[in-house]
Design a protein around this motif. Structure first.
Motif, short mmCIF file in Angstrom:
data_model
loop_
_atom_site.label_atom_id
_atom_site.label_comp_id
_atom_site.label_asym_id
_atom_site.label_seq_id
_atom_site.Cartn_x
_atom_site.Cartn_y
_atom_site.Cartn_z
N ILE A 128 -45.19 92.27 -4.58
CA ILE A 128 -45.55 93.45 -3.79
C ILE A 128 -46.80 93.19 -2.97
CG2 ILE A 128 -46.17 95.90 -3.88
CD1 ILE A 128 -44.58 96.12 -6.43
N PHE A 129 -47.72 92.38 -3.51
CA PHE A 129 -48.93 92.04 -2.74
C PHE A 129 -48.57 91.26 -1.48
CE2 PHE A 129 -52.74 89.50 -1.79
CZ PHE A 129 -53.68 90.52 -1.71
N LEU A 130 -47.55 90.42 -1.55
CA LEU A 130 -47.08 89.73 -0.35
C LEU A 130 -46.55 90.73 0.68
CD1 LEU A 130 -45.20 86.66 -1.90
CD2 LEU A 130 -47.51 86.72 -0.91
N ALA A 131 -45.86 91.77 0.20
CA ALA A 131 -45.40 92.82 1.11
C ALA A 131 -46.58 93.56 1.72
CB ALA A 131 -44.50 93.79 0.36
N PHE A 132 -47.65 93.75 0.94
CA PHE A 132 -48.88 94.37 1.48
C PHE A 132 -49.46 93.52 2.60
CE2 PHE A 132 -53.50 93.59 1.05
CZ PHE A 132 -53.96 94.72 1.70
N LEU A 133 -49.54 92.20 2.39
CA LEU A 133 -50.08 91.33 3.43
C LEU A 133 -49.22 91.37 4.70
CD1 LEU A 133 -51.06 88.20 1.29
CD2 LEU A 133 -52.59 89.96 2.20
N ALA A 134 -47.90 91.37 4.53
CA ALA A 134 -47.01 91.44 5.69
C ALA A 134 -47.19 92.76 6.42
CB ALA A 134 -45.56 91.27 5.24
N THR A 135 -47.33 93.85 5.67
CA THR A 135 -47.51 95.16 6.30
C THR A 135 -48.83 95.23 7.06
OG1 THR A 135 -46.25 96.19 4.51
CG2 THR A 135 -47.60 97.65 5.85
N GLY A 150 -29.84 102.04 8.82
CA GLY A 150 -28.82 101.50 7.92
C GLY A 150 -29.28 100.21 7.24
N MET A 151 -29.97 99.34 8.00
CA MET A 151 -30.51 98.12 7.41
C MET A 151 -31.54 98.43 6.34
SD MET A 151 -29.06 95.41 8.64
CE MET A 151 -30.26 94.16 8.20
N HIS A 176 -42.02 95.24 19.15
CA HIS A 176 -42.27 94.93 17.74
C HIS A 176 -41.35 95.64 16.76
CE1 HIS A 176 -45.90 92.81 18.94
NE2 HIS A 176 -46.28 93.87 19.63
N TRP A 177 -40.35 96.39 17.22
CA TRP A 177 -39.58 97.18 16.28
C TRP A 177 -38.78 96.33 15.31
CZ3 TRP A 177 -34.25 97.30 15.80
CH2 TRP A 177 -33.50 96.74 16.84
N LYS A 178 -38.29 95.18 15.76
CA LYS A 178 -37.53 94.31 14.86
C LYS A 178 -38.42 93.72 13.77
CE LYS A 178 -33.87 92.97 18.11
NZ LYS A 178 -33.20 91.84 18.79
N ARG A 179 -39.63 93.33 14.17
CA ARG A 179 -40.57 92.81 13.18
C ARG A 179 -40.96 93.91 12.19
NH1 ARG A 179 -46.45 91.14 15.03
NH2 ARG A 179 -45.29 89.87 16.52
N ASN A 180 -41.23 95.10 12.71
CA ASN A 180 -41.56 96.23 11.84
C ASN A 180 -40.43 96.51 10.84
OD1 ASN A 180 -43.93 96.50 13.24
ND2 ASN A 180 -43.31 98.32 14.37
N LEU A 181 -39.19 96.45 11.34
CA LEU A 181 -38.04 96.70 10.48
C LEU A 181 -37.97 95.65 9.38
CD1 LEU A 181 -35.38 98.13 9.76
CD2 LEU A 181 -34.25 96.67 11.45
N ALA A 182 -38.15 94.38 9.71
CA ALA A 182 -38.10 93.32 8.71
C ALA A 182 -39.16 93.52 7.64
CB ALA A 182 -38.26 91.95 9.37
N VAL A 183 -40.37 93.90 8.06
CA VAL A 183 -41.44 94.13 7.09
C VAL A 183 -41.11 95.33 6.20
CG1 VAL A 183 -43.87 94.78 6.85
CG2 VAL A 183 -43.20 93.08 8.56
#
Length: 406
Positions: A184-191, A147-148, A13-20
């Motif tokens: 930011i709420f969308l980022a909360f849902l993704a997190t 870096g990303m 899951h590290w790539k998904r975690n990084l994207a989030v």
């Protein structure tokens, strides 16, 4: 065998975690910086009419979240160690979404400052995301991943002022805050629903506690480290003393579209810093980080002087871009000098103190710039900031460390 499940989660899951994390850091940084171009206008909208008071309150409102963030960052760090980084990112994204939306409902200047303090108190997504990515990414890919994430943070600093310059004339100042809170709420849902964090191994109840490390006692030459903390604070001071007053400064230059041009001016500095950071870092590897910091401080000090007497907005854009080139090389060199001046066992802690010193500059810069600009005129802010940077460069030139970090 007990260590295998966390490792498996990291690998899956590290790539998904990084994207989030990139999404969350980008949106929260945008939200924190988008109000810069129109902050003085919002302060005036909230009932502050005196020009000097507008400038001063703009500095107070902008510096407020950095003050509360500096006070609460250690607490969130300890809670993250105990309960997990994902929970801290959920808290930060939800808290920021609520705080940004409430800022759009402020009815007076005191509510605005209080809500900005609340945003800093509840925030910290970018710093928490950095720690999560560093600990939840395979070691062989951690450099690329960090870096990303850094690119996402820098992109937020670049994009925020531009969005803040474009949106208010189209949808209104208050709706701009509501829109930022919704993103930011969308980022909360993704997190909350997409991120998967490996559990930290727990220390056995009967195991001995690790010995306390006295960090400063392990550093053979403390002078370069202390000087770098001062420089780190001064770098953020030099940026933050100017940016909250740029909109008022452009108004005095009779700029047509003030908010848009303010966003362009601020973004020019961020863009130049992004473009120059890696190149100046390579130069520092060849000629020495200490020398490059002195050169960058001197260049920034010189470039500040003509900014005090520009005759149109495009002159300011060019000068802020050139100054951004100098500023872009400072923070990486500061980190390198600290890293080369301390033992491995305390490197993380000492670099963390560098972040805290930057918070000091982020608080004092807007307060000082707002006070000087409001009471003595805008050119004074540029001149005083220039003198501080030149004085710091002179002090570094006169006090080289025993062993220069190269």
């Amino acid at each position: 065998m007990t260590a295998q499940p966390p490792t498996s989660i990291v690998e899956q899951h590290w790539k998904r975690n990084l994207a989030v994390c990139v999404l969350g850091a980008f949106t929260t940084i945008v939200a924190m910086t988008l109000l810069l171009p129109f902050l003085p206008l919002y302060v005036e909208h909230l009932g502050v009419s005196d020009p000097a008071a507008i400038v001063q309150w703009s500095g107070v409102a902008f510096g407020a979240p950095f003050l509360s963030a500096a006070c609460t960052a250690p607490l969130w760090g300890r809670l993250g160690d105990r309960y997990g980084r994902k929970l801290m990112l959920i808290r930060a994204s939800l808290g920021m979404a609520i705080a940004m939306s409430l800022i759009g409902l402020a009815e007076n200047i005191y509510q605005l400052v209080g809500l900005r303090l609340l945003a800093g108190l509840l925030g910290g997504y970018a710093s928490g995301a950095t720690i999560l990515v560093a600990t939840q990414t395979p070691k062989e890919r951690s450099g690329w991943a960090l870096g990303m994430l850094a690119s996402g943070i820098m992109a937020g600093n670049l994009t925020g002022p531009l969005i803040g310059g474009l949106l208010p004339p189209l949808i209104g100042i208050r709706n701009t805050f509501f829109l930022a809170g919704g993103v930011i709420f969308l980022a909360f849902l993704a997190t909350a629903f997409l991120m998967k964090e490996a559990q930290r191994p727990r220390r056995a109840a009967d195991s001995a506690k690790p010995a306390t490390i006295r960090a400063w006692e392990l550093i053979p030459d403390k002078k370069p480290v202390i000087i770098m903390y001062v420089v780190a604070s001064l770098v953020m001071f030099s940026i933050m003393s100017i940016e909250p007053i740029i909109t008022v400064y452009l108004t005095q230059l009779h700029t047509a579209n003030v908010t848009l041009m303010a966003g362009v001016v601020m973004s020019a500095t961020a863009l130049a810093s992004i473009l120059s950071a890696s190149r100046i870092g390579k130069l520092a590897d060849r000629v020495g980080h200490w020398k490059v910091v002195i050169g960058c401080l001197s260049a920034a000090a010189i470039l500040l002087i003509p900014q005090a007497w520009v005759s149109n907005e495009w002159q300011l854009v060019v000068l802020r871009f050139l100054m951004g080139i100098a500023l872009g090389g400072l923070l990486p060199c500061i980190a390198a000098i600290i890293r080369h001046s301390v033992p491995d066992a305390v490197a993380g802690r000492m670099l963390g103190y560098s972040t805290s010193s930057q918070y000091v500059g982020q608080v004092l810069g807007p307060l000082t710039g707002g006070y000087l600009g409001g009471h003595f005129g805008m050119p004074v802010v540029f001149v005083v900031t220039s003198l501080l940077m030149a004085g710091c460069a002179m002090a570094m030139w006169l006090m080289p460390p025993a062993t220069v970090a190269d």
